[in-house]
Design an enzyme around this catalytic site. Sequence first.
Site, mmCIF file in Angstrom:
data_model
loop_
_atom_site.group_PDB
_atom_site.id
_atom_site.type_symbol
_atom_site.label_atom_id
_atom_site.label_comp_id
_atom_site.label_asym_id
_atom_site.label_seq_id
_atom_site.Cartn_x
_atom_site.Cartn_y
_atom_site.Cartn_z
ATOM 1 N N ASP A 13 0.878 -1.169 0.000
ATOM 2 C CA ASP A 13 0.000 0.000 0.000
ATOM 3 C C ASP A 13 0.913 1.215 0.000
ATOM 4 O O ASP A 13 1.623 1.462 0.975
ATOM 5 C CB ASP A 13 -0.866 -0.046 1.270
ATOM 6 N N TYR A 24 1.433 0.338 14.969
ATOM 7 C CA TYR A 24 0.453 0.122 13.902
ATOM 8 C C TYR A 24 0.833 0.843 12.608
ATOM 9 O O TYR A 24 1.067 2.030 12.589
ATOM 10 C CB TYR A 24 -0.930 0.633 14.335
ATOM 11 N N LYS A 40 -2.761 -3.289 8.360
ATOM 12 C CA LYS A 40 -2.724 -4.754 8.385
ATOM 13 C C LYS A 40 -1.822 -5.262 7.286
ATOM 14 O O LYS A 40 -1.371 -4.501 6.436
ATOM 15 C CB LYS A 40 -4.142 -5.304 8.205
#
Length: 368
Positions: A11, A230, A233
């Site tokens: 991404d 974080y 995902k």
Amino acid sequence: MRITLTGIKADVGSIGGHLKPSAGLIDAVRASVKRDGKGLLIDHYVSSTGDDVAILMTHEHGVDCDRIHKLAWDAFLAGTEVAKAQGLYGAGQDLLSDAFSGNAKGLGPAVAEMEFEERPNEPFLLFTADKTEPGAYNLPLYLAFADPMYNAGLALAPAIGKGFTFTVMDVDHTNGDRVIELSTPEESYDLVALLRDNGRFVIESIRSRHDGDIAAASCTTRLKNIAGTYVGKDDPIMIVRTQKSFPATGEILAPFEIAHLVSGFMRGSHTGSLMPVKASSGVSFFDGPPIVSCMAFSVQNGKLTEPVDAFDHPYWDWVRDKASLKSHHIRQQGFSGPAMLGYHELEYGGIRHRMKDLDERFVVRSDG
Ligand code: F6R
Ligand code: MG
Ligand code: MG
């Protein structure tokens, strides 16, 4: 001919939040792969799923090849430049290291690759998923390779009936690769004992027990372990060879009909049903739902055919409706119980501060 299939996915930015990369970004990735791949790659194919871009490459340089990984890394950097210029969200988010250090594994992008001697007919599937984690493939792979309810070949085709050897990785172990090999059918229950935990134990590869040939390779990275915090995902990629001594294409696809519940919905912190979607689908509802796309190819001397979009069929429209309903049902309970992931799987650090503050306010009543 001995060839390697390498799939690398990242991404590096998308339009309107985490929904879908722009056409300009994808063009930049494609142009970079085309330019740098001259003399290095035999063929390539660039696609998108949700907010991720996937590069599929065929070549003769084996797995873990620095030059191949760097080529993909540079293509994602080219995509990042466009993402920045267009103001896309999360520009370059999965390129976790400033400088490429030889292998894209462990840096951020998800990698699945395998080397094999091409069969006279060589069909394979490229799976790319978004808003979920590598363990999302555990159940479909187990059912397709080890359960006669999904794989009729286990009973009907002697080569398949010899079973398969699964290599499973403990992705919580950050100090080196911790793996175990288990063979079905004898060790099926041991395998299930591990595969039930999608967040920790992930199928890395599967080999035929008939001839030792590689059937499946999946990515095993966990961005959380790489970055320590974080960063989204892990949105996994997987390559599966099909037919003959491997499961038929339809046997590999069949378990995706379950649209099983997986982790990774909204903020990487919720449970949702894994929806099989058409290639290039974005995401929408609640930053999801978790999606998986599958492109089927044939390859000869490393040259790819055009892909067939395996989930672009009326049967999967019904599955998509079912998946929407499953996600709808779990969304009705918001943050409660299994709708939101367990505390250690929550991927937003903010709750840790909140819990720490609350912890200090707890009192233990004295007896009496
Ligand atoms: C990203 C994802 C999203 C984001 C959410 C909040 O792949 O799953 O659900 O976690 O949109 O994003 P930030 O924190 O970047 O505003
Ligand atoms: Mg994202
Ligand atoms: Mg993603």
